[in-house]
Design an enzyme around this catalytic site. Sequence first.
Site, PDB file in Angstrom:
ATOM      1  CG  ASP A  45      -2.364  -6.543  -4.565  1.00 37.72           C
ATOM      2  OD1 ASP A  45      -1.408  -5.834  -4.927  1.00 37.72           O
ATOM      3  OD2 ASP A  45      -2.276  -7.797  -4.463  1.00 37.72           O
ATOM      4  CE  LYS A  78       7.118  -3.660 -10.519  1.00 38.22           C
ATOM      5  NZ  LYS A  78       7.386  -3.745  -9.075  1.00 38.22           N
ATOM      6  CG  ASP A 138      -6.887 -11.484 -11.612  1.00 38.63           C
ATOM      7  OD1 ASP A 138      -6.339 -10.608 -12.322  1.00 38.63           O
ATOM      8  OD2 ASP A 138      -6.624 -12.691 -11.674  1.00 38.63           O
ATOM      9  CG  ASP A 184       5.141  -0.939  -7.973  1.00 45.67           C
ATOM     10  OD1 ASP A 184       6.005  -0.938  -8.865  1.00 45.67           O
ATOM     11  OD2 ASP A 184       5.418  -1.057  -6.765  1.00 45.67           O
ATOM     12  CD1 TRP A 191       4.296   2.895  -4.835  1.00 47.02           C
ATOM     13  CD2 TRP A 191       3.356   3.014  -6.862  1.00 47.02           C
ATOM     14  NE1 TRP A 191       5.277   2.708  -5.771  1.00 47.02           N
ATOM     15  CE2 TRP A 191       4.729   2.771  -7.014  1.00 47.02           C
ATOM     16  CE3 TRP A 191       2.560   3.107  -8.000  1.00 47.02           C
ATOM     17  CZ2 TRP A 191       5.338   2.645  -8.273  1.00 47.02           C
ATOM     18  CZ3 TRP A 191       3.156   2.978  -9.253  1.00 47.02           C
ATOM     19  CH2 TRP A 191       4.530   2.756  -9.396  1.00 47.02           C
ATOM     20  N   GLY A 236       0.759  -1.253   0.000  1.00 45.56           N
ATOM     21  CA  GLY A 236       0.000   0.000   0.000  1.00 45.56           C
ATOM     22  C   GLY A 236       0.786   1.297   0.000  1.00 45.56           C
TER      23      GLY A 236
HETATM   24  C1  LIG Z   1       5.493  -4.881  -6.062  1.00 46.97           C
HETATM   25  S1  LIG Z   1       3.904  -5.196  -5.398  1.00 46.97           S
HETATM   26  C2  LIG Z   1       3.210  -3.572  -5.338  1.00 46.97           C
HETATM   27  C3  LIG Z   1       3.784  -2.695  -4.246  1.00 46.97           C
HETATM   28  C4  LIG Z   1       2.935  -1.438  -4.033  1.00 46.97           C
HETATM   29  N1  LIG Z   1       3.082  -0.510  -5.159  1.00 46.97           N
HETATM   30  C5  LIG Z   1       3.319  -0.672  -2.786  1.00 46.97           C
HETATM   31  O1  LIG Z   1       3.889   0.402  -2.916  1.00 46.97           O
HETATM   32  O2  LIG Z   1       3.039  -1.138  -1.678  1.00 46.97           O
HETATM   33  C6  LIG Z   1       3.063  -5.917  -6.757  1.00 46.97           C
HETATM   34  C7  LIG Z   1       1.644  -6.355  -6.442  1.00 46.97           C
HETATM   35  O3  LIG Z   1       0.995  -6.751  -7.662  1.00 46.97           O
HETATM   36  C8  LIG Z   1      -0.055  -7.642  -7.264  1.00 46.97           C
HETATM   37  N2  LIG Z   1      -0.625  -8.353  -8.419  1.00 46.97           N
HETATM   38  C9  LIG Z   1       0.008  -9.202  -9.268  1.00 46.97           C
HETATM   39  N3  LIG Z   1      -0.860  -9.662 -10.209  1.00 46.97           N
HETATM   40  C10 LIG Z   1      -2.067  -9.070  -9.963  1.00 46.97           C
HETATM   41  C11 LIG Z   1      -3.353  -9.139 -10.588  1.00 46.97           C
HETATM   42  N4  LIG Z   1      -3.562  -9.913 -11.668  1.00 46.97           N
HETATM   43  N5  LIG Z   1      -4.357  -8.404 -10.072  1.00 46.97           N
HETATM   44  C12 LIG Z   1      -4.160  -7.623  -8.968  1.00 46.97           C
HETATM   45  N6  LIG Z   1      -2.957  -7.528  -8.338  1.00 46.97           N
HETATM   46  C13 LIG Z   1      -1.925  -8.240  -8.810  1.00 46.97           C
HETATM   47  C14 LIG Z   1       0.641  -8.549  -6.265  1.00 46.97           C
HETATM   48  O4  LIG Z   1      -0.303  -9.218  -5.446  1.00 46.97           O
HETATM   49  C15 LIG Z   1       1.534  -7.556  -5.501  1.00 46.97           C
HETATM   50  O5  LIG Z   1       0.932  -7.157  -4.298  1.00 46.97           O
END
Ligand SMILES: C[S@@+](CC[C@H](N)C(=O)[O-])C[C@H]1O[C@@H](n2cnc3c(N)ncnc32)[C@H](O)[C@@H]1O
Length: 190
Positions: free
Chosen positions: A72, A149, A88, A109, A54, A52
Amino acid sequence: MPKRYTPNDKWSQKAAAEGYRARSVYKLMELDEKFRLIKPGMTILDLGAAPGSWSQYAAEILDGNGRVIAIDLTEIEPIEGVETHIADITDTKALDAILPEKVDLIISDLAPKTSGIKDIDQWKSVELSQTVLTVARDRLKSGGKCVMKVFRGGDFDEFIKDCKNEWKDVKTYQAQASRDRSKEIYVVVY
Ligand SMILES: C[S@@+](CC[C@H](N)C(=O)[O-])C[C@H]1O[C@@H](n2cnc3c(N)ncnc32)[C@H](O)[C@@H]1O
């Protein structure tokens, strides 16, 4: 007894000291400074938002004037000024239910679960980014920006080509706060 987690790099330590949930917040701060992304009054969609940081930063900048909608696959602990959803982002119906209106800014991200196999992970990242582009196409207001990203690799140039075919401006940015050997790069389209 397992050892207690202590962040061991300077960005993680800074994030912990400043009350942010992840070191990635400093990447968004850089992006915001460079591309002037977040402005009061905006509705902001944060994709792949857990844990969280961002959303924390976006809500701080909005300071009650605007909306932050965070999505997420995993649960996001409550953040003041942020609407959190477990969904998702590839599930269009779930997004329809969460997002009845268009947004001013999309910040993504998103990172796929890594397999450890470089080419597969990079391909999965580009596939997720293609989904983000679709979300941006359908749900961004005219004049809005989307930052996402992506992991550089074999499919990256093709992905940038697709972005350029569709968007007037496409910029890439390598964040200082990314790990030294990281292949991640941020792409901004508008
Ligand atoms: C690097 S983390 C994000 C960190 C976040 N920006 C922060 O600052 O706290 C990447 C996130 O992408 C989520 N994610 C991956 N595939 C996803 C999808 N299909 N739908 C929703 N979230 C997804 C993962 O669960 C993970 O929590």
